[in-house]
Design a protein around this motif. Sequence first.
Motif, PDB file in Angstrom:
ATOM      1  N   PHE A   1      38.065  43.661  45.349  1.00 37.29           N
ATOM      2  CA  PHE A   1      38.454  43.075  44.074  1.00 37.29           C
ATOM      3  C   PHE A   1      38.377  44.101  42.950  1.00 37.29           C
ATOM      4  O   PHE A   1      37.761  45.161  43.088  1.00 37.29           O
ATOM      5  CB  PHE A   1      37.575  41.856  43.736  1.00 37.29           C
ATOM      6  N   GLY A   2      39.015  43.768  41.821  1.00 36.27           N
ATOM      7  CA  GLY A   2      38.974  44.666  40.676  1.00 36.27           C
ATOM      8  C   GLY A   2      39.692  44.089  39.469  1.00 36.27           C
ATOM      9  O   GLY A   2      40.502  43.165  39.589  1.00 36.27           O
ATOM     10  N   SER A   3      39.401  44.672  38.297  1.00 35.83           N
ATOM     11  CA  SER A   3      40.037  44.246  37.053  1.00 35.83           C
ATOM     12  C   SER A   3      41.511  44.611  37.009  1.00 35.83           C
ATOM     13  O   SER A   3      42.283  43.999  36.264  1.00 35.83           O
ATOM     14  CB  SER A   3      39.332  44.890  35.850  1.00 35.83           C
ATOM     15  N   GLU A   4      41.908  45.620  37.771  1.00 40.43           N
ATOM     16  CA  GLU A   4      43.311  45.996  37.869  1.00 40.43           C
ATOM     17  C   GLU A   4      43.637  46.298  39.328  1.00 40.43           C
ATOM     18  O   GLU A   4      42.767  46.701  40.110  1.00 40.43           O
ATOM     19  CB  GLU A   4      43.614  47.207  36.976  1.00 40.43           C
ATOM     20  N   ILE A   5      44.902  46.129  39.660  1.00 40.73           N
ATOM     21  CA  ILE A   5      45.337  46.319  41.033  1.00 40.73           C
ATOM     22  C   ILE A   5      45.197  47.770  41.465  1.00 40.73           C
ATOM     23  O   ILE A   5      44.899  48.065  42.629  1.00 40.73           O
ATOM     24  CB  ILE A   5      46.788  45.831  41.202  1.00 40.73           C
ATOM     25  N   LYS A   6      45.356  48.694  40.516  1.00 39.14           N
ATOM     26  CA  LYS A   6      45.274  50.108  40.882  1.00 39.14           C
ATOM     27  C   LYS A   6      43.908  50.471  41.462  1.00 39.14           C
ATOM     28  O   LYS A   6      43.796  51.429  42.234  1.00 39.14           O
ATOM     29  CB  LYS A   6      45.644  51.002  39.700  1.00 39.14           C
ATOM     30  N   ALA A   7      42.869  49.712  41.129  1.00 40.10           N
ATOM     31  CA  ALA A   7      41.560  49.928  41.751  1.00 40.10           C
ATOM     32  C   ALA A   7      41.603  49.526  43.223  1.00 40.10           C
ATOM     33  O   ALA A   7      41.101  50.248  44.098  1.00 40.10           O
ATOM     34  CB  ALA A   7      40.481  49.141  41.013  1.00 40.10           C
ATOM     35  N   LEU A   8      42.226  48.394  43.511  1.00 39.94           N
ATOM     36  CA  LEU A   8      42.312  47.930  44.893  1.00 39.94           C
ATOM     37  C   LEU A   8      43.121  48.882  45.765  1.00 39.94           C
ATOM     38  O   LEU A   8      42.833  49.058  46.957  1.00 39.94           O
ATOM     39  CB  LEU A   8      42.944  46.536  44.949  1.00 39.94           C
ATOM     40  N   LEU A   9      44.145  49.508  45.172  1.00 38.57           N
ATOM     41  CA  LEU A   9      45.013  50.399  45.948  1.00 38.57           C
ATOM     42  C   LEU A   9      44.298  51.657  46.418  1.00 38.57           C
ATOM     43  O   LEU A   9      44.818  52.379  47.280  1.00 38.57           O
ATOM     44  CB  LEU A   9      46.251  50.770  45.124  1.00 38.57           C
TER      45      LEU A   9
ATOM     46  N   GLY B   1      29.494  46.756  47.795  1.00 43.74           N
ATOM     47  CA  GLY B   1      29.692  47.869  46.873  1.00 43.74           C
ATOM     48  C   GLY B   1      30.259  47.367  45.564  1.00 43.74           C
ATOM     49  O   GLY B   1      31.221  46.589  45.559  1.00 43.74           O
ATOM     50  N   LEU B   2      29.655  47.761  44.442  1.00 45.01           N
ATOM     51  CA  LEU B   2      30.126  47.358  43.115  1.00 45.01           C
ATOM     52  C   LEU B   2      30.335  48.593  42.253  1.00 45.01           C
ATOM     53  O   LEU B   2      29.512  49.512  42.273  1.00 45.01           O
ATOM     54  CB  LEU B   2      29.107  46.434  42.435  1.00 45.01           C
ATOM     55  N   GLY B   3      31.429  48.591  41.486  1.00 47.49           N
ATOM     56  CA  GLY B   3      31.715  49.671  40.553  1.00 47.49           C
ATOM     57  C   GLY B   3      31.943  49.119  39.159  1.00 47.49           C
ATOM     58  O   GLY B   3      32.473  48.017  38.999  1.00 47.49           O
TER      59      GLY B   3
ATOM     60  N   THR C   1      34.958  46.460  39.698  1.00 45.08           N
ATOM     61  CA  THR C   1      35.593  46.518  41.004  1.00 45.08           C
ATOM     62  C   THR C   1      34.523  46.423  42.075  1.00 45.08           C
ATOM     63  O   THR C   1      33.329  46.588  41.781  1.00 45.08           O
ATOM     64  CB  THR C   1      36.419  47.812  41.160  1.00 45.08           C
ATOM     65  N   GLY C   2      34.933  46.143  43.305  1.00 48.95           N
ATOM     66  CA  GLY C   2      33.935  46.051  44.358  1.00 48.95           C
ATOM     67  C   GLY C   2      34.514  45.670  45.707  1.00 48.95           C
ATOM     68  O   GLY C   2      35.695  45.336  45.833  1.00 48.95           O
ATOM     69  N   ILE C   3      33.629  45.736  46.712  1.00 46.53           N
ATOM     70  CA  ILE C   3      33.965  45.366  48.087  1.00 46.53           C
ATOM     71  C   ILE C   3      32.802  44.563  48.654  1.00 46.53           C
ATOM     72  O   ILE C   3      31.642  44.956  48.509  1.00 46.53           O
ATOM     73  CB  ILE C   3      34.200  46.602  48.983  1.00 46.53           C
ATOM     74  N   LEU C   4      33.114  43.449  49.285  1.00 41.59           N
ATOM     75  CA  LEU C   4      32.123  42.686  50.036  1.00 41.59           C
ATOM     76  C   LEU C   4      32.557  42.642  51.491  1.00 41.59           C
ATOM     77  O   LEU C   4      33.633  42.120  51.802  1.00 41.59           O
ATOM     78  CB  LEU C   4      31.998  41.261  49.486  1.00 41.59           C
ATOM     79  N   ASP C   5      31.741  43.185  52.371  1.00 36.02           N
ATOM     80  CA  ASP C   5      31.997  43.128  53.811  1.00 36.02           C
ATOM     81  C   ASP C   5      31.205  41.952  54.368  1.00 36.02           C
ATOM     82  O   ASP C   5      30.093  42.103  54.857  1.00 36.02           O
ATOM     83  CB  ASP C   5      31.565  44.441  54.459  1.00 36.02           C
ATOM     84  N   PHE C   6      31.792  40.735  54.258  1.00 34.65           N
ATOM     85  CA  PHE C   6      31.045  39.574  54.722  1.00 34.65           C
ATOM     86  C   PHE C   6      31.134  39.395  56.233  1.00 34.65           C
ATOM     87  O   PHE C   6      30.532  38.475  56.787  1.00 34.65           O
ATOM     88  CB  PHE C   6      31.448  38.301  53.964  1.00 34.65           C
ATOM     89  N   GLY C   7      31.844  40.302  56.886  1.00 36.82           N
ATOM     90  CA  GLY C   7      31.788  40.374  58.337  1.00 36.82           C
ATOM     91  C   GLY C   7      30.597  41.166  58.843  1.00 36.82           C
ATOM     92  O   GLY C   7      30.369  41.247  60.053  1.00 36.82           O
ATOM     93  N   LYS C   8      29.837  41.780  57.886  1.00 35.87           N
ATOM     94  CA  LYS C   8      28.589  42.515  58.175  1.00 35.87           C
ATOM     95  C   LYS C   8      28.814  43.648  59.174  1.00 35.87           C
ATOM     96  O   LYS C   8      28.057  43.845  60.121  1.00 35.87           O
ATOM     97  CB  LYS C   8      27.510  41.560  58.728  1.00 35.87           C
ATOM     98  N   ARG C   9      29.867  44.453  58.909  1.00 26.55           N
ATOM     99  CA  ARG C   9      30.173  45.565  59.827  1.00 26.55           C
ATOM    100  C   ARG C   9      29.992  46.927  59.179  1.00 26.55           C
ATOM    101  O   ARG C   9      30.467  47.931  59.692  1.00 26.55           O
ATOM    102  CB  ARG C   9      31.604  45.402  60.355  1.00 26.55           C
TER     103      ARG C   9
END
Length: 624
Positions: free
Chosen positions: A158-166, A45-47, A5-13
């Motif tokens: 993003f994530g391998s399952e939707i429950k991570a995104l939630l 951020g990566l998990g 799972t992870g988050i990319l803030d490509f808006g650089k905020r």
Amino acid sequence: MCGITGILDFGKRNRIESGELKRMTDAIYHRGPDDFAYLLEENLGLGFRRLSIIDLAHGQQPFYSEDGSVVLICNGEIYNYKELRQELIAKGYRFKTACDVEVIVHLYVAYGIDFIRRLNGQFAFCIYDRKEDCLYLARDQFGICPLFYYLADQLLVFGSEIKALLQSRFVKKAVNPTALDQLFSFPGIVSPVTFFQDIHSLKPGHYLKVKGTDVQELEYWDLDYPLESEQLEEKPEHYYVDRLEELLLKSVKYRLNADVPVGFYLSGGLDSSLVAAMMKRLSPDHSYKSFSIGYPRAEDSEHDERIYQRLVAGKVNSVHKEIEFDWSEVADRLKDAIYYSEGALKESYNTCSLALSQAVRESSIKVVLSGEGSDELLGGYVGYRFDVQRSGFEKHMGLEEMLEAQWREKLWGDPDFFYETNHYEFRNTTKAVYSNKINDNFEAIDCLETLPINKSRLAGRHPFHKRSYLDLKLRLSDHLISDHADRVNYANSVEGRYPFLDIELVEFIKTIPPAVKLKHMTEKYILKQVAKRYLPDSINTRQKFSWVAPGSSQLLQNNVEWINDMLSYDRISRQGYFNPDTIERIKKIYSARNFKLNLPYDTDLLIIVLTFNIFLEVFDMPAL
């Protein structure tokens, strides 16, 4: 395999919080209970959750390139990693572990993202290139490993399952009615659609590229059958039999590679039985554990295959475990099935699969092989025979047949090609089931207006290849493999492996003429010629036997209180997605003691309604 799972803030905020990343990773604990890791940088951020299977002592992710500029997290198995590893070592690359997925980071450095075409495996990965400020998400050719993403306000979750995104504060929950319409219309839902509005499933054979603020989704593989007009050299039958056996044995051998015990699922049909026999051929002195479902009640006896399961288990000398199942087991496990599938279902057999994976885990097995993919690629469904029977017949069409032909032309580019459903007729049924609110906005959610396939892959192809392509896209990838297999296996921290879904094997199967696959109207004829070398005739000569579980009619007839509540007039009215009067009429029909659905050929309308209502409750989704 694992969960990522992870988050990319490509808006650089600088919007990523460590606690949020941890919650996302914890939400998929079941995918990897053995270990975990996090990476948190300024806008990344990566998990990672690990299910240790190869190189148990090492293999912790993320993996990095030698200069640290490229970082990788991967859910998957790379089956040809040993060959790739030797090639990379010869080029001077150094490895820190014996883990299979470490080859990915070095392949990327050596060849760029085009390396993905060289992978033979099942995978969903994230690569971040610090030098290029570029992130890639990729999913394997057949969609065995799911990967979901949410994209908004210059932010990728993003994530391998939707429950991570939630678990992310950026992701807002809303129902996607198009997914419900797909479930009624097709064997299952199809990427990029999910039951959550604005949460997308990365399509099989695709990768997502985020560079700067530019986002692209690109295809790197698709099942591309030859045109009928292409004059391909046809070889003798024994060539196809021998080569099919050779590649299938190679695929099974690849999938036996593990540093933990491996088992197999056994349905009693041709495909899982042949996989089991090949496992025995490759490891004659080893006694594997096998697992199957049986239906002991007389009312379910037509679906009980234990006599064949026991025959094969005895032949390969496996330590066999049977799980007995009936309608009460379905009722007990249905909410869990929806939680792990993250959406409504068209059948109840995910409950059986949950029981199977639980038995696997309780037997201290982490890896199981099974036979999915054979029917879709080698002609295992009755539709392939019907196509042959329909060809050459003079057609006399009334008005309804003409309107249906128009739908077929629109969907498949062929007015004579039938796939699964008469859509003109069935549209009236679904609209009767939908509420007025849904029907008032039906054009916006109509899944037949946005068909999620590449129709150019159907044009000019043999009917067998058209059906196979549609079966892969509409039935196998997201439904049978990603939702039905991956999710319910990982619910109990078990990895499924599928020898028929080997890229080298599938590329060969593409070259086998349809007349050889369906010779003498025999389903999977060419595979049965291979199976003659491994299995008794009683298994090899059986016709395809669809695996089904007790449906909604049995649940209603047994008067399960919580299910009655889920389908109550008040609840249906309150939620707003279905017509409560229509549901009451269907309930009356299904509840009659002499009523029985002809599964899997009849559509179980109420199991869709029931599981959708469970989905709304389990994920606390809003009413319409």
